[in-house]
Design a protein around this motif. Structure first.
Motif, PDB file in Angstrom:
ATOM      1  N   ILE A  17      31.831  39.157  35.985  1.00  0.00           N
ATOM      2  CA  ILE A  17      32.348  38.261  37.510  1.00  0.00           C
ATOM      3  C   ILE A  17      32.828  38.596  38.394  1.00  0.00           C
ATOM      4  CG2 ILE A  17      34.077  36.664  38.213  1.00  0.00           C
ATOM      5  CD1 ILE A  17      34.036  36.314  34.708  1.00  0.00           C
ATOM      6  N   VAL A  18      32.882  40.041  38.661  1.00  0.00           N
ATOM      7  CA  VAL A  18      33.823  40.755  39.510  1.00  0.00           C
ATOM      8  C   VAL A  18      32.250  41.176  39.938  1.00  0.00           C
ATOM      9  CG1 VAL A  18      34.533  43.214  40.471  1.00  0.00           C
ATOM     10  CG2 VAL A  18      35.997  41.797  38.997  1.00  0.00           C
ATOM     11  N   LEU A  20      28.867  40.084  40.266  1.00  0.00           N
ATOM     12  CA  LEU A  20      28.304  39.296  40.509  1.00  0.00           C
ATOM     13  C   LEU A  20      28.365  38.409  41.900  1.00  0.00           C
ATOM     14  CD1 LEU A  20      26.177  36.800  39.816  1.00  0.00           C
ATOM     15  CD2 LEU A  20      27.886  35.912  38.292  1.00  0.00           C
ATOM     16  N   PHE A  21      30.359  38.028  42.274  1.00  0.00           N
ATOM     17  CA  PHE A  21      30.803  37.488  42.737  1.00  0.00           C
ATOM     18  C   PHE A  21      30.553  38.456  44.002  1.00  0.00           C
ATOM     19  CE2 PHE A  21      33.969  34.210  40.639  1.00  0.00           C
ATOM     20  CZ  PHE A  21      32.959  34.059  39.698  1.00  0.00           C
ATOM     21  N   VAL A  22      30.861  39.390  43.840  1.00  0.00           N
ATOM     22  CA  VAL A  22      30.403  40.602  44.894  1.00  0.00           C
ATOM     23  C   VAL A  22      29.590  40.978  45.612  1.00  0.00           C
ATOM     24  CG1 VAL A  22      31.004  43.307  45.793  1.00  0.00           C
ATOM     25  CG2 VAL A  22      32.560  42.101  44.355  1.00  0.00           C
ATOM     26  N   TYR A  24      26.685  38.239  44.983  1.00  0.00           N
ATOM     27  CA  TYR A  24      26.401  37.209  45.815  1.00  0.00           C
ATOM     28  C   TYR A  24      27.142  37.175  47.531  1.00  0.00           C
ATOM     29  CZ  TYR A  24      25.821  32.406  45.939  1.00  0.00           C
ATOM     30  OH  TYR A  24      25.206  30.552  46.382  1.00  0.00           O
ATOM     31  N   ALA A  25      28.459  36.916  47.427  1.00  0.00           N
ATOM     32  CA  ALA A  25      29.385  37.019  48.588  1.00  0.00           C
ATOM     33  C   ALA A  25      28.577  37.875  49.601  1.00  0.00           C
ATOM     34  CB  ALA A  25      30.683  37.491  48.647  1.00  0.00           C
ATOM     35  N   LYS A  28      25.804  36.786  50.647  1.00  0.00           N
ATOM     36  CA  LYS A  28      25.763  35.244  51.831  1.00  0.00           C
ATOM     37  C   LYS A  28      26.418  36.084  52.800  1.00  0.00           C
ATOM     38  CE  LYS A  28      24.915  31.792  49.524  1.00  0.00           C
ATOM     39  NZ  LYS A  28      23.475  30.315  49.895  1.00  0.00           N
ATOM     40  N   VAL A  30      29.394  37.371  54.716  1.00  0.00           N
ATOM     41  CA  VAL A  30      29.947  36.671  53.599  1.00  0.00           C
ATOM     42  C   VAL A  30      31.334  38.322  54.030  1.00  0.00           C
ATOM     43  CG1 VAL A  30      32.762  36.619  52.448  1.00  0.00           C
ATOM     44  CG2 VAL A  30      30.212  35.283  51.931  1.00  0.00           C
ATOM     45  N   VAL A  32      32.795  40.566  52.750  1.00  0.00           N
ATOM     46  CA  VAL A  32      33.719  41.234  51.548  1.00  0.00           C
ATOM     47  C   VAL A  32      34.902  41.533  51.255  1.00  0.00           C
ATOM     48  CG1 VAL A  32      33.151  42.067  49.165  1.00  0.00           C
ATOM     49  CG2 VAL A  32      31.358  41.230  51.006  1.00  0.00           C
ATOM     50  N   SER A  35      37.086  39.703  53.843  1.00  0.00           N
ATOM     51  CA  SER A  35      37.993  38.548  52.535  1.00  0.00           C
ATOM     52  C   SER A  35      38.380  38.351  51.431  1.00  0.00           C
ATOM     53  CB  SER A  35      36.164  37.994  52.248  1.00  0.00           C
ATOM     54  OG  SER A  35      36.306  37.366  51.198  1.00  0.00           O
ATOM     55  N   PHE A  36      38.613  39.879  50.860  1.00  0.00           N
ATOM     56  CA  PHE A  36      39.033  39.972  49.161  1.00  0.00           C
ATOM     57  C   PHE A  36      40.980  40.649  49.900  1.00  0.00           C
ATOM     58  CE2 PHE A  36      41.186  43.381  46.424  1.00  0.00           C
ATOM     59  CZ  PHE A  36      41.327  42.274  45.259  1.00  0.00           C
TER      60      PHE A  36
END
Lengths: 178, 317
Positions: A17-18, A20-22, A24-25, A28, A30, A32, A35-36
């Motif tokens: 999950i970590v 994948l989220f990173v 994807y961000a 996009k 972001v 990273v 934001s974290f």
């Protein structure tokens, strides 16, 4: 087979999950790291916010348990338990499970040590432990985090769920193990 | 309701403790001040073991315990004080005396007279057992509350960071969209693409996989999002309660703690409870959501402002 799959799934879930989220961000665009950190800043506040709620809840439960009132309640309710086919030895588990996580964990271990983990009572109490969460702990922490003290029907609904969960545990153990 | 539960726990606790202490004192349960006779068997000059018969114990305290015919305890002697070590299988009264005496498993008794192997001892005066236990509980449970909360800081910060990342990138909305058909039914008050939905799904997924460390921070994040939609600060919304009940029911594919304890105690089949606890928690979840649905319409549980707006109390919603 199912067990191994489930166990490995629960181990790889968080890293996956970590990642994948990173990823994807990043895709996009972001920022990273920024934001974290901005999100993580809230961690301390939330933890500190729940302290008064948690202390209030745990102290009340601690007083109740230390006083020996629990044992009296167990004695009083034993005939009712026998009536529905629950061994009286398992009754303290049903009563303690919603109140105290560490308490019911210790109780589960004690009962299994005494009667054996593969006895009917052993399987029943471990099923009971797995059939519910510590309702009052969850209430204190979750509502505490957002400063909610008027809880309306939360306690009633939570206890109904616990009651049904304990009965369900008893029912399925009786069906499968006799 | 939580108010009443709290009052009940505290008052019942304190009153039970006081009542049982008064009862113990009036029946002289611990036989304070009466000499207890036992045998001392020394292995070296000042240490050895003490023993007495069950019959003597039963007669002394006026009880009837289940134990071997002879009760044996490791002991050591110094001057006229005898230190007796109790264990798991010791009689309940002696365990309580040891615990109340100095919060360990040792009883420090005074030797009154000694004739060869036999001696008469005075056990420490034991009173207000339950009241002392309550006092200890107040202090240790308060500390436990702080410890638990502070222990959450790290994982809390981590998951809030990850959630912010997922929020900024739009990932949370994607997750919410996938689960929309289920979530709109369970949480009709929450807009289906609201970040609260995403956080709740993440929390439930963590619970299902038995990831307790992740589930709590994600659940608290979800509560935070639900609070943003809550018009009545300080009062729980319907969605919050439904979400909370799902969490207290504790549905999981892997009841990891229970399995670990079973395995540690030498179970032949520790995972036999996978199916049974899934069944139990599944029923609990359904019952909880249904109960929350029904209870939220009851007059006592309706939020005050909306009660005022409804003209006909008999026909809610």
């Amino acid at each position: 087979m199912i067990r191994e799959t489930l166990e490995s799934l629960s181990i790889i879930a968080i890293p996956l999950i970590v990642a994948l989220f990173v990823a994807y961000a990043a895709k996009k665009k972001v920022p990273v790291y920024e934001s974290f950190v901005a999100g993580a800043k809230g961690g301390f506040d939330v933890a500190v916010k729940i302290i008064p709620y948690l202390v209030a809840m745990l102290v009340a439960i601690g007083i109740f348990r230390a006083s020996g009132a629990m044992e009296m309640l167990v004695t009083a309710l034993s005939p009712v338990a026998r009536l529905i086919g629950m061994p009286p030895e398992a009754l303290p588990m049903a009563l303690l499970r919603p109140l105290s996580g560490s308490g019911s964990l210790g109780l589960m271990a004690d009962i299994m040590k005494k009667y054996g983990p593969d006895s009917f009572i052993g399987i029943l109490v471990s099923t009971m432990y797995g059939s519910s969460e510590t309702t009052f702990y969850v209430l204190a922490v979750y509502f505490g985090a957002v400063n909610i003290y008027r809880t309306r029907h939360a306690v009633a609904a939570g206890l109904i769920a616990d009651f049904v969960g304990m009965l369900g545990a008893l029912f399925i153990c009786r069906i499968l193990l006799g | 309701m939580l108010n009443y539960v709290w009052i009940a726990l505290v008052l019942i606790g304190v009153l039970t403790a006081a009542g049982s202490d008064i009862y113990d004192a009036s029946t002289d349960r611990y036989r304070n001040g009466e000499p207890f006779e036992l045998q001392f068997d020394s292995t070296s000059s000042n240490s050895g073991r003490v023993f007495y018969t069950r019959e003597y114990y039963d007669a002394f305290y006026g009880v009837s315990i289940e134990s071997p015919d002879t009760l044996v305890f490791p002991a050591s002697i110094g001057g006229n004080s005898l230190k007796i070590t109790t264990g798991d299988s010791s009689p309940e009264l002696w365990k309580t005396i040891a615990k109340t005496d100095d919060k360990s498993d040792q009883i420090t008794a005074k030797v009154q007279s000694r004739k060869g192997e036999s001696m008469a001892i005075l056990l420490p005066t034991t009173s207000l057992v339950k009241t002392k236990a309550v006092l200890d509980a107040v202090i240790s449970y308060s500390e436990m509350g702080v410890k638990i909360a502070l222990g959450l800081i790290g994982v809390m910060a981590f998951w809030l960071g990850i959630m912010k990342l997922a929020d900024d990138s739009g990932m949370i909305k994607i997750i919410a969209r996938v689960m929309k058909p289920v979530m709109v039914r369970v949480f009709p008050d929450i807009p289906p693409d609201h970040p609260a939905i995403g956080a709740m799904i993440m929390n439930m997924a963590a619970n299902m996989l038995g990831l307790n460390n992740a589930a709590t921070p994600l659940g608290l994040k979800a509560m935070d999002e639900l609070e943003k939609l809550n018009p009545h600060k300080g009062t729980a919304s319907n969605a919050m309660i439904t979400f909370l009940v799902i969490n207290t029911a504790g549905l999981t594919l892997i009841p990891a703690t229970a399995i670990a304890v079973r395995a540690a105690l030498g179970s032949k089949d520790p995972t036999i409870i996978l199916l049974t606890s899934f069944f139990g928690a599944g029923l609990a979840t359904i019952a909880g959501i249904t109960a929350a649905r029904i209870l939220q319409r009851l007059k006592v549980y309706r939020i005050k402002e909306t009660v005022g707006e409804t003209n006909d109390g008999r026909n809610p919603g």
